[in-house]
Design a protein around this motif. Structure first.
Motif, PDB file in Angstrom:
ATOM      1  N   LEU A   1      66.834 103.693  42.551  1.00 23.98           N
ATOM      2  CA  LEU A   1      66.958 102.677  43.589  1.00 23.98           C
ATOM      3  C   LEU A   1      66.853 103.304  44.972  1.00 23.98           C
ATOM      4  CD1 LEU A   1      69.680 100.065  42.546  1.00 23.98           C
ATOM      5  CD2 LEU A   1      67.195  99.878  42.521  1.00 23.98           C
ATOM      6  N   ALA A   2      67.328 104.536  45.114  1.00 17.77           N
ATOM      7  CA  ALA A   2      67.202 105.223  46.404  1.00 17.77           C
ATOM      8  C   ALA A   2      65.732 105.390  46.781  1.00 17.77           C
ATOM      9  CB  ALA A   2      67.899 106.579  46.347  1.00 17.77           C
ATOM     10  N   ASP A   3      64.894 105.750  45.805  1.00 23.12           N
ATOM     11  CA  ASP A   3      63.451 105.868  46.067  1.00 23.12           C
ATOM     12  C   ASP A   3      62.866 104.520  46.474  1.00 23.12           C
ATOM     13  OD1 ASP A   3      63.577 108.521  45.335  1.00 23.12           O
ATOM     14  OD2 ASP A   3      62.738 108.210  43.326  1.00 23.12           O
TER      15      ASP A   3
ATOM     16  N   GLN B   1      70.047  89.777  47.412  1.00 22.32           N
ATOM     17  CA  GLN B   1      71.289  90.540  47.520  1.00 22.32           C
ATOM     18  C   GLN B   1      71.003  92.019  47.772  1.00 22.32           C
ATOM     19  OE1 GLN B   1      73.860  89.994  44.145  1.00 22.32           O
ATOM     20  NE2 GLN B   1      75.605  91.006  45.123  1.00 22.32           N
ATOM     21  N   LEU B   2      70.019  92.587  47.077  1.00 24.67           N
ATOM     22  CA  LEU B   2      69.663  93.989  47.274  1.00 24.67           C
ATOM     23  C   LEU B   2      69.172  94.236  48.699  1.00 24.67           C
ATOM     24  CD1 LEU B   2      69.198  96.852  46.200  1.00 24.67           C
ATOM     25  CD2 LEU B   2      66.963  96.096  45.344  1.00 24.67           C
ATOM     26  N   GLN B   3      68.334  93.342  49.213  1.00 26.08           N
ATOM     27  CA  GLN B   3      67.842  93.494  50.577  1.00 26.08           C
ATOM     28  C   GLN B   3      68.978  93.475  51.587  1.00 26.08           C
ATOM     29  OE1 GLN B   3      64.042  91.130  51.403  1.00 26.08           O
ATOM     30  NE2 GLN B   3      64.557  90.401  49.333  1.00 26.08           N
ATOM     31  N   ARG B   4      69.944  92.596  51.370  1.00 26.03           N
ATOM     32  CA  ARG B   4      71.079  92.506  52.295  1.00 26.03           C
ATOM     33  C   ARG B   4      71.930  93.768  52.239  1.00 26.03           C
ATOM     34  NH1 ARG B   4      73.285  86.240  51.739  1.00 26.03           N
ATOM     35  NH2 ARG B   4      71.479  85.246  52.733  1.00 26.03           N
ATOM     36  N   LEU B   5      72.206  94.241  51.030  1.00 26.38           N
ATOM     37  CA  LEU B   5      73.049  95.428  50.888  1.00 26.38           C
ATOM     38  C   LEU B   5      72.371  96.676  51.446  1.00 26.38           C
ATOM     39  CD1 LEU B   5      74.480  94.874  47.280  1.00 26.38           C
ATOM     40  CD2 LEU B   5      75.718  94.690  49.441  1.00 26.38           C
ATOM     41  N   ALA B   6      71.045  96.771  51.277  1.00 27.61           N
ATOM     42  CA  ALA B   6      70.319  97.968  51.702  1.00 27.61           C
ATOM     43  C   ALA B   6      69.798  97.880  53.136  1.00 27.61           C
ATOM     44  CB  ALA B   6      69.149  98.220  50.753  1.00 27.61           C
ATOM     45  N   GLY B   7      69.807  96.680  53.711  1.00 32.47           N
ATOM     46  CA  GLY B   7      69.290  96.520  55.064  1.00 32.47           C
ATOM     47  C   GLY B   7      67.787  96.664  55.147  1.00 32.47           C
TER      48      GLY B   7
ATOM     49  N   ALA C   1      67.238 100.382  37.275  1.00 31.99           N
ATOM     50  CA  ALA C   1      68.642  99.979  37.332  1.00 31.99           C
ATOM     51  C   ALA C   1      68.880  98.735  36.484  1.00 31.99           C
ATOM     52  CB  ALA C   1      69.057  99.703  38.773  1.00 31.99           C
ATOM     53  N   VAL C   2      70.073  98.639  35.947  1.00 26.86           N
ATOM     54  CA  VAL C   2      70.524  97.453  35.222  1.00 26.86           C
ATOM     55  C   VAL C   2      71.534  96.719  36.096  1.00 26.86           C
ATOM     56  CG1 VAL C   2      71.716  96.596  33.174  1.00 26.86           C
ATOM     57  CG2 VAL C   2      70.175  98.541  32.988  1.00 26.86           C
ATOM     58  N   LEU C   3      71.408  95.393  36.172  1.00 26.95           N
ATOM     59  CA  LEU C   3      72.262  94.600  37.054  1.00 26.95           C
ATOM     60  C   LEU C   3      73.443  94.018  36.281  1.00 26.95           C
ATOM     61  CD1 LEU C   3      69.465  92.766  39.083  1.00 26.95           C
ATOM     62  CD2 LEU C   3      70.528  94.995  39.516  1.00 26.95           C
ATOM     63  N   SER C   4      74.271  94.907  35.747  1.00 31.10           N
ATOM     64  CA  SER C   4      75.456  94.496  34.998  1.00 31.10           C
ATOM     65  C   SER C   4      76.563  95.509  35.247  1.00 31.10           C
ATOM     66  CB  SER C   4      75.145  94.399  33.504  1.00 31.10           C
ATOM     67  OG  SER C   4      74.751  95.655  32.993  1.00 31.10           O
ATOM     68  N   ARG C   5      77.746  95.195  34.746  1.00 32.24           N
ATOM     69  CA  ARG C   5      78.893  96.081  34.954  1.00 32.24           C
ATOM     70  C   ARG C   5      78.776  97.370  34.165  1.00 32.24           C
ATOM     71  NH1 ARG C   5      80.663  94.861  39.682  1.00 32.24           N
ATOM     72  NH2 ARG C   5      81.355  92.696  39.888  1.00 32.24           N
TER      73      ARG C   5
ATOM     74  N   LEU D   1      68.459  99.456  27.167  1.00 31.49           N
ATOM     75  CA  LEU D   1      67.797 100.352  28.116  1.00 31.49           C
ATOM     76  C   LEU D   1      68.639 101.618  28.232  1.00 31.49           C
ATOM     77  CD1 LEU D   1      66.671  97.858  30.932  1.00 31.49           C
ATOM     78  CD2 LEU D   1      65.162  99.139  29.392  1.00 31.49           C
ATOM     79  N   PRO D   2      68.722 102.394  27.172  1.00 29.75           N
ATOM     80  CA  PRO D   2      69.616 103.555  27.157  1.00 29.75           C
ATOM     81  C   PRO D   2      69.269 104.554  28.266  1.00 29.75           C
ATOM     82  CG  PRO D   2      68.074 103.615  25.308  1.00 29.75           C
ATOM     83  CD  PRO D   2      67.949 102.260  25.913  1.00 29.75           C
ATOM     84  N   GLY D   3      70.325 105.016  28.940  1.00 31.40           N
ATOM     85  CA  GLY D   3      70.141 106.015  29.975  1.00 31.40           C
ATOM     86  C   GLY D   3      69.812 105.466  31.345  1.00 31.40           C
ATOM     87  N   VAL D   4      69.597 104.157  31.445  1.00 29.40           N
ATOM     88  CA  VAL D   4      69.287 103.555  32.745  1.00 29.40           C
ATOM     89  C   VAL D   4      70.602 103.189  33.431  1.00 29.40           C
ATOM     90  CG1 VAL D   4      68.142 101.668  33.951  1.00 29.40           C
ATOM     91  CG2 VAL D   4      67.082 102.678  31.918  1.00 29.40           C
ATOM     92  N   PRO D   5      70.885 103.741  34.605  1.00 27.97           N
ATOM     93  CA  PRO D   5      72.162 103.478  35.269  1.00 27.97           C
ATOM     94  C   PRO D   5      72.230 102.064  35.837  1.00 27.97           C
ATOM     95  CG  PRO D   5      70.764 104.799  36.688  1.00 27.97           C
ATOM     96  CD  PRO D   5      70.042 104.680  35.370  1.00 27.97           C
ATOM     97  N   THR D   6      73.440 101.598  36.056  1.00 27.70           N
ATOM     98  CA  THR D   6      73.614 100.309  36.708  1.00 27.70           C
ATOM     99  C   THR D   6      73.291 100.439  38.193  1.00 27.70           C
ATOM    100  OG1 THR D   6      75.932 100.685  37.268  1.00 27.70           O
ATOM    101  CG2 THR D   6      75.465  99.732  35.092  1.00 27.70           C
ATOM    102  N   ALA D   7      73.037  99.292  38.821  1.00 22.43           N
ATOM    103  CA  ALA D   7      72.822  99.303  40.264  1.00 22.43           C
ATOM    104  C   ALA D   7      74.088  99.747  40.984  1.00 22.43           C
ATOM    105  CB  ALA D   7      72.401  97.911  40.736  1.00 22.43           C
ATOM    106  N   ALA D   8      75.254  99.322  40.448  1.00 21.71           N
ATOM    107  CA  ALA D   8      76.521  99.705  41.075  1.00 21.71           C
ATOM    108  C   ALA D   8      76.705 101.212  41.075  1.00 21.71           C
ATOM    109  CB  ALA D   8      77.676  99.023  40.352  1.00 21.71           C
ATOM    110  N   ALA D   9      76.294 101.878  39.993  1.00 22.37           N
ATOM    111  CA  ALA D   9      76.420 103.332  39.918  1.00 22.37           C
ATOM    112  C   ALA D   9      75.529 104.028  40.941  1.00 22.37           C
ATOM    113  CB  ALA D   9      76.072 103.813  38.511  1.00 22.37           C
ATOM    114  N   GLN D  10      74.531 103.296  41.451  1.00 22.76           N
ATOM    115  CA  GLN D  10      73.622 103.858  42.459  1.00 22.76           C
ATOM    116  C   GLN D  10      73.953 103.358  43.870  1.00 22.76           C
ATOM    117  OE1 GLN D  10      69.373 104.185  41.021  1.00 22.76           O
ATOM    118  NE2 GLN D  10      70.163 102.896  39.365  1.00 22.76           N
ATOM    119  N   GLY D  11      75.126 102.736  44.014  1.00 20.64           N
ATOM    120  CA  GLY D  11      75.593 102.343  45.330  1.00 20.64           C
ATOM    121  C   GLY D  11      75.338 100.902  45.729  1.00 20.64           C
TER     122      GLY D  11
END
Length: 325
Positions: A141-143, A172-178, A224-228, A234-244
């Motif tokens: 997500l940073a990229d 929501q992503l646009q708002r959080l990331a600016g 990213a996965v959009l869940s808690r 999707l094994p090994g794919v981090p959540t969006a929350a884990a990426q900030g």
């Protein structure tokens, strides 16, 4: 004497309910049920409906014909369900929050509201996933945010339809990331996936079931996965929350009938759907498709829908004032 009457009343109600359900099932037996999918072939709703159809035929003793009625972000198909006769022979397999946001947008002049339908059951709640094509240089997500920040209003993000869960998650992503994306709306997951894989867009948000299928085929990469929690599909794919980015979003797929459906038919359809959805055969098939089953009956579905509508109404008013993108 009074006590006997109090105890007998619930039993009478249960017996009456069972009798109505049996009568409803008998009236459906041997008939043809039209199952309307308001999206094009190939998307999650279409796949889920077709996976369930033969089991529903078995449980209700009728023929199920799946019909794709795509258009206007599912408005055409859902309107057809709302207009149908409440005879138990037409049901729809819609997507939430998409169905709710349709009628909360006054500009669409949608010919239905929540009251136009009879809720039958929730079938699936599928979290979202942010994806890119397999060859993309973006690996997190940073990229993605860095690429969007370098090209304001130009980075092309796709979704399955305006004001669907994918679009709302993108907002929501646009708002959080600016940042601001060039948001590209499609009519369903199938066309949106084709556009992403074909390079017409640079990233997309899809339900995990759709995303994982494309990842397994080697044509997409999930960022990213959009869940808690991470998804087993999707094994090994981090959540969006884990990426900030604390974003939890997804699609709820559910069955409805037209308003005015008699209680016996509602009970018969809901019971048949429940048996088909919770059958071992369906569980195995949905596991293969990477689609999580989260069955809820008519009452729970009704509560969910009412709560969702109340939560979305102010957000929709805000987005529409801002231009809706």
């Amino acid at each position: 004497m009074h006590r006997r009457r109090v105890l007998a009343a619930p039993a009478l109600l249960v017996t009456s309910g069972v009798g109505a359900s049996r009568a409803g099932a008998q009236s459906l037996s041997g008939r043809t049920l039209q199952l309307i999918v308001p999206y094009p072939p190939g998307g999650g709703n279409d796949i889920g409906a077709r996976a369930l159809a033969p089991l529903l035929e078995r449980e209700l003793g009728l023929t199920v014909v799946v019909q794709n009625r795509a258009g206007a972000a599912s408005q055409l198909g859902m309107a057809q369900v709302a207009r149908a006769a409440p005879d138990g022979l037409t049901i729809g397999y819609g997507l939430w929050p998409q169905t709710t946001t349709l009628y909360l947008d006054p500009g669409r002049q949608t010919p239905f509201t929540r009251e136009s339908f009879t809720p039958l059951c929730i079938h699936v709640t599928d979290p979202g996933a942010i994806t890119v094509k397999a060859e993309s240089p973006l690996r997190s997500l940073a990229d993605l945010i860095a690429a969007a920040r370098a090209r304001p209003d130009d980075f092309r993000m796709t979704d399955n339809g305006r004001f669907g869960h994918e679009h709302l998650a993108s907002v929501q992503l646009q708002r959080l990331a600016g940042v601001r994306f060039n948001q590209v709306h499609f009519q369903g997951a199938g066309p949106a996936a084709v556009a992403l894989v074909g390079g017409q867009t640079e990233a997309g948000i899809f339900a995990v079931g759709t995303a994982s299928s494309n990842v397994r085929q080697g044509v997409m990469r999930a960022l990213a996965v959009l869940s808690r929690r991470e998804s087993p599909f999707l094994p090994g794919v981090p959540t969006a929350a884990a990426q900030g980015f604390d974003i939890v979003a997804g699609s709820t797929r559910a069955f409805v009938a037209p308003a005015g459906l008699p209680a016996g038919l509602r009970q018969a359809l809901a019971a048949g759907l429940e048996r088909a959805i919770l059958s071992p055969e369906h569980a195995e098939k949905m596991q293969q498709l990477s689609i999580p089953i989260t069955h809820q009956g008519p009452e729970a579905f009704s509560r969910y829908w009412q709560q969702e509508e109340a939560a979305l109404r102010p957000l929709m008013e805000e987005l529409l004032k801002a231009g809706g993108n």
